[in-house]
Write a protein that holds these residues in place. Structure first.
Motif, short mmCIF file in Angstrom:
data_model
loop_
_atom_site.label_atom_id
_atom_site.label_comp_id
_atom_site.label_asym_id
_atom_site.label_seq_id
_atom_site.Cartn_x
_atom_site.Cartn_y
_atom_site.Cartn_z
N ASP A 102 4.23 7.65 2.69
CA ASP A 102 4.90 7.13 3.68
C ASP A 102 5.00 5.89 3.91
O ASP A 102 3.90 5.35 3.87
CB ASP A 102 3.17 7.76 5.41
N THR B 57 -0.15 -4.30 8.61
CA THR B 57 -1.17 -2.85 8.35
C THR B 57 -2.80 -3.24 7.68
O THR B 57 -3.62 -2.70 8.00
CB THR B 57 -0.16 -1.69 8.29
N ILE C 208 -4.66 3.59 9.41
CA ILE C 208 -5.72 4.08 8.66
C ILE C 208 -7.08 3.77 7.83
O ILE C 208 -5.96 2.77 7.04
CB ILE C 208 -5.72 6.19 8.19
N SER D 297 0.08 -5.08 13.95
CA SER D 297 0.17 -3.86 13.84
C SER D 297 -1.28 -3.69 15.19
O SER D 297 -2.13 -5.00 15.44
CB SER D 297 -0.86 -3.93 12.39
P1 AMP Z 1 1.96 -0.23 11.70
O1 AMP Z 1 2.19 -0.93 12.94
O2 AMP Z 1 2.94 -1.22 10.45
O3 AMP Z 1 0.12 -1.03 11.19
O4 AMP Z 1 1.84 0.70 10.71
C1 AMP Z 1 1.08 1.58 10.67
C2 AMP Z 1 1.59 3.05 10.22
O5 AMP Z 1 1.59 2.71 8.82
C3 AMP Z 1 0.99 5.03 10.56
O6 AMP Z 1 1.88 5.28 11.42
C4 AMP Z 1 1.13 5.31 9.24
O7 AMP Z 1 2.14 5.39 9.54
C5 AMP Z 1 1.22 3.93 8.24
N1 AMP Z 1 -0.33 3.54 7.48
C6 AMP Z 1 -1.58 3.92 8.47
N2 AMP Z 1 -2.83 3.71 7.95
C7 AMP Z 1 -1.80 2.80 6.81
C8 AMP Z 1 -2.66 2.11 5.85
N3 AMP Z 1 -4.48 2.00 5.45
N4 AMP Z 1 -2.00 1.96 4.61
C9 AMP Z 1 -0.73 1.77 4.99
N5 AMP Z 1 0.08 2.49 5.67
C10 AMP Z 1 -0.85 3.01 6.78
#
Ligand code: AMP
Ligand code: MG
Length: 345
Positions: free
Chosen positions: A170, A293, A263, A243
């Motif tokens: 993802d 993130t 997460i 984020s």
């Molecule tokens: P962002 O808004 O850039 O922080 O991205 C959040 C998105 O990253 C979420 O909707 C997931 O698709 C993905 N994501 C969530 N937690 C993680 C994590 N710990 N490591 C990498 N991708 C993540």
């Protein structure tokens, strides 16, 4: 003779008028942007480009973002990510491979806070299809072993990848920054020297404003409306990417508790360390996105330690749930806020 003079004068006035109208067009082009706005990567995007070649450049950038969206989205069936997720293995295009390499590097550097194999946990919480639910601890413990980038077998020479049984990648935490870097590159290659790119609120800038001053980018108040800002950073040629736990979330009807989309890979739960948002300022959009993130998961203290080890690469703003603001030292000169803030050194 008089007729000839009249003709000459008329031609001169006409040329002068033409010249004036051309130069007004030029100034207008320089001061007002050509804007494209569209929906991609699950979010609203807007690109404002200044200068003579604004239209072609902005449209080329939009086309490239739509192409990347198809390639990288978990739901676009013909794309690399959807294929790898359904077959468990395959050969990646150059762009997907670059993004996977960057993700694996971040996994290493952040001690697993950034983990691109978070896919199955995102699905379990309903963040994939919008059927939100709080999973039981049994469900979580079944799925959690799949969140482990160590299990990805990646061959960089051939750009081949094999996921562990049941794993899904993802790129949601990093793809928008990759796309904004690419957008900036396309615009610069087209000769654009001033542009503002916002991919779902994540901003990347090309040059400064048309008047050569710096872009002023607002940092949202996590507790306020979409238009309320608690600080401004002034930048040029940089990405400002946030984020926040207010960006995507749902509220459990039974308990009234809020669950957001970033997460913590160590327990599969929405990261809960007192942070409300992390903003990263960097020359690199993909790094800024990945780190926003990552540092959100790491929290203020570990995030500050991470910055101390990588201070040449980025700066950060941390906003806590209880309204405290921390900025890293490199932002002191370009950060303004009415609120109190602490500087991390
Ligand atoms: P962002 O808004 O850039 O922080 O991205 C959040 C998105 O990253 C979420 O909707 C997931 O698709 C993905 N994501 C969530 N937690 C993680 C994590 N710990 N490591 C990498 N991708 C993540
Ligand atoms: Mg991110």
């Amino acid at each position: 003779m008089i007729k000839a003079w009249i003709k000459f004068l008329a031609a001169a006035v006409f040329s002068l008028l033409l010249l004036c109208s051309c130069s007004r067009d030029m100034t207008e082009q320089e001061n007002s942007p050509y804007t494209v706005s569209f929906f991609a990567m699950d979010t609203y995007m807007e690109i404002r480009v200044y200068g003579e070649r604004a239209k072609e450049a902005a449209e080329a950038a939009q086309a490239e973002i739509l192409r990347l969206d198809g390639l990288l989205s978990v739901s676009s069936e013909s794309g690399d990510v959807a294929k790898i997720n359904s077959f468990g293995e395959g050969k990646l295009s150059g762009d997907t491979a670059a993004l996977l390499e960057m993700s694996l590097e971040l996994y290493e550097n952040t001690g697993g806070a950034f983990d691109v194999t978070v896919g199955p946990v995102m699905e379990l919480w309903g963040f994939r299809d919008g059927n939100y639910r709080v999973p039981s601890s049994e469900e979580l413990s079944q799925v959690l072993p799949l969140v482990d980038s160590e299990k990805i077998d990646y061959g960089s020479a051939e750009r081949t990848v094999k996921l562990g049984e049941g794993q899904k990648i993802d790129f949601g935490g990093i793809a928008k920054g990759f796309a904004s870097d690419r957008t900036a590159e396309i615009l610069r290659n087209a000769g654009v020297s001033s542009a503002w790119i916002s991919l779902g609120g994540n901003v990347q800038t090309v040059g400064g404003k048309p008047d050569h001053s710096r872009w002023r980018i607002g940092i949202r108040d996590p507790k306020g409306s979409a238009e309320s800002y608690l600080a401004v950073v002034s930048v040029e040629n940089q990405a400002v990417i946030t984020s926040g736990n207010y960006e995507r979330y749902f509220i459990d009807e039974e308990t009234g508790k809020r669950y957001h989309h970033i997460i913590d890979p160590s327990d599969g739960l929405p990261s809960d360390n007192g942070l409300a948002s992390v903003t990263i300022v960097s020359d690199s959009g993909v790094l800024a996105d990945g780190l926003s993130t990552s540092l959100f998961v790491l929290g203020v203290e570990k995030g500050a330690d991470y910055w101390r080890e990588h201070r040449g690469e980025f700066q950060a703003v941390f906003v806590t749930e209880d309204g405290k603001i921390y900025i890293t030292e490199g932002l002191e000169a370009c950060f303004t806020s009415d609120r109190e803030y602490e500087v991390i050194r």
